[in-house]
Write a protein that holds these residues in place. Structure first.
Motif, PDB file in Angstrom:
ATOM      1  N   PHE A  37       0.829  -1.195   0.000  1.00 26.05           N
ATOM      2  CA  PHE A  37       0.000   0.000   0.000  1.00 26.05           C
ATOM      3  C   PHE A  37       0.871   1.256   0.000  1.00 26.05           C
ATOM      4  N   LEU A  38       1.879   1.279   0.832  1.00 26.45           N
ATOM      5  CA  LEU A  38       2.801   2.417   0.887  1.00 26.45           C
ATOM      6  C   LEU A  38       3.441   2.672  -0.473  1.00 26.45           C
ATOM      7  N   ARG A  39       3.982   1.641  -1.071  1.00 29.67           N
ATOM      8  CA  ARG A  39       4.668   1.799  -2.353  1.00 29.67           C
ATOM      9  C   ARG A  39       3.712   2.213  -3.457  1.00 29.67           C
ATOM     10  N   ASP A  40       2.488   1.690  -3.414  1.00 29.60           N
ATOM     11  CA  ASP A  40       1.502   2.044  -4.434  1.00 29.60           C
ATOM     12  C   ASP A  40       1.111   3.512  -4.307  1.00 29.60           C
ATOM     13  N   LEU A  41       0.850   3.975  -3.084  1.00 30.51           N
ATOM     14  CA  LEU A  41       0.440   5.361  -2.884  1.00 30.51           C
ATOM     15  C   LEU A  41       1.530   6.332  -3.331  1.00 30.51           C
ATOM     16  N   GLN A  42       2.776   5.953  -3.141  1.00 30.11           N
ATOM     17  CA  GLN A  42       3.886   6.807  -3.577  1.00 30.11           C
ATOM     18  C   GLN A  42       3.878   7.014  -5.089  1.00 30.11           C
ATOM     19  N   GLN A  43       3.292   6.071  -5.823  1.00 27.47           N
ATOM     20  CA  GLN A  43       3.285   6.132  -7.285  1.00 27.47           C
ATOM     21  C   GLN A  43       1.996   6.751  -7.837  1.00 27.47           C
ATOM     22  N   ARG A  44       1.166   7.299  -6.974  1.00 26.01           N
ATOM     23  CA  ARG A  44      -0.108   7.879  -7.410  1.00 26.01           C
ATOM     24  C   ARG A  44      -0.176   9.359  -7.026  1.00 26.01           C
ATOM     25  N   PRO A  45       0.504  10.227  -7.766  1.00 27.32           N
ATOM     26  CA  PRO A  45       0.499  11.660  -7.416  1.00 27.32           C
ATOM     27  C   PRO A  45      -0.883  12.293  -7.462  1.00 27.32           C
ATOM     28  N   ILE A  46      -1.728  11.870  -8.400  1.00 29.66           N
ATOM     29  CA  ILE A  46      -3.070  12.443  -8.464  1.00 29.66           C
ATOM     30  C   ILE A  46      -3.865  12.057  -7.227  1.00 29.66           C
ATOM     31  N   THR A  47      -3.741  10.806  -6.812  1.00 28.28           N
ATOM     32  CA  THR A  47      -4.424  10.360  -5.595  1.00 28.28           C
ATOM     33  C   THR A  47      -3.952  11.156  -4.392  1.00 28.28           C
ATOM     34  N   GLN A  48      -2.659  11.417  -4.325  1.00 24.37           N
ATOM     35  CA  GLN A  48      -2.120  12.208  -3.218  1.00 24.37           C
ATOM     36  C   GLN A  48      -2.745  13.600  -3.191  1.00 24.37           C
TER      37      GLN A  48
END
Length: 204
Positions: free
Chosen positions: A94-105
């Motif tokens: 989950f951590l690694r995936d969120l790091q790769q989703r700038p729009i989600t951030q």
């Protein structure tokens, strides 16, 4: 015809993500989405009925949030057996995936500032995935009766989200440098320690 419909729906969903990332929820409306997607707004109502339904679809299909299947990965190659091993795997992925989703951030940052019915639609998408993940975990290994695994998971997930979002305004926290791979490796190591301590029963 079916292909054209799917391509149009994909453009609309992409437009939703772009607008949310750029200006948040206050500027999000059917007219703005139609302009960004280059389509007639009639098509938005035809394919999605209304704005909340469109946002819910974006949450499920617009590459906004990972699915349980993406979170778990290929189970045939996984050696995890214990609860802490499974929790560690899911949290790190989950951590690694969120790091790769700038729009989600960006969307998550906006949600902290603007709570409304549209933000609630996306929050419900995330909550369903989190609940599905807990169900999956319990199917792999029974939760210890003396540990509140859902609450423990909530704290760990919230910590991960905060650290990822914080990197936009500061690259360090408590002396940990998040601009380097080493900093994130320390967080992943800490996750392993925490889930091991939190998931083992201390009941006699």
């Amino acid at each position: 015809m079916a292909r054209d419909k799917e391509e149009t729906k994909a453009r609309i969903l992409a437009a939703v993500g772009k607008l949310l990332a750029e200006s948040g929820f206050k500027q999000l409306g059917v007219n703005a989405i139609a302009r960004e997607a280059g389509v007639d707004k009639v098509l938005i109502y035809r394919y999605f009925e209304n704005l909340p339904t469109l946002l819910e679809t974006f949450g499920r299909e617009g590459n906004y949030w990972l699915t349980l299947e993406e979170l778990v990965g290929d189970t045939t190659t996984i050696e995890a057996e214990s609860l802490d091993a499974w929790m560690d795997r899911l949290l790190v992925r989950f951590l690694r995936d969120l790091q790769q989703r700038p729009i989600t951030q960006e969307i998550l940052r906006w949600e902290l500032l603007e709570g409304n019915e549209l933000t609630q639609e996306l929050a419900q998408v995330r909550d369903r995935m989190a609940l599905d993940s807990l169900t999956f975990l319990e199917q792999q290994s029974a939760f210890p009766p003396d540990k509140d695994i859902p609450a423990i998971s909530a704290v760990l997930i919230a910590g991960i989200v905060y650290l990822v979002l914080r990197t936009k305004v500061s690259s360090s926290f408590l002396g940990i440098d998040f601009s380097t791979a080493t900093g994130w490796q320390r967080i992943e190591a800490a996750i392993a320690v925490l889930v091991q301590a939190a998931s083992h029963s201390s009941a006699p």
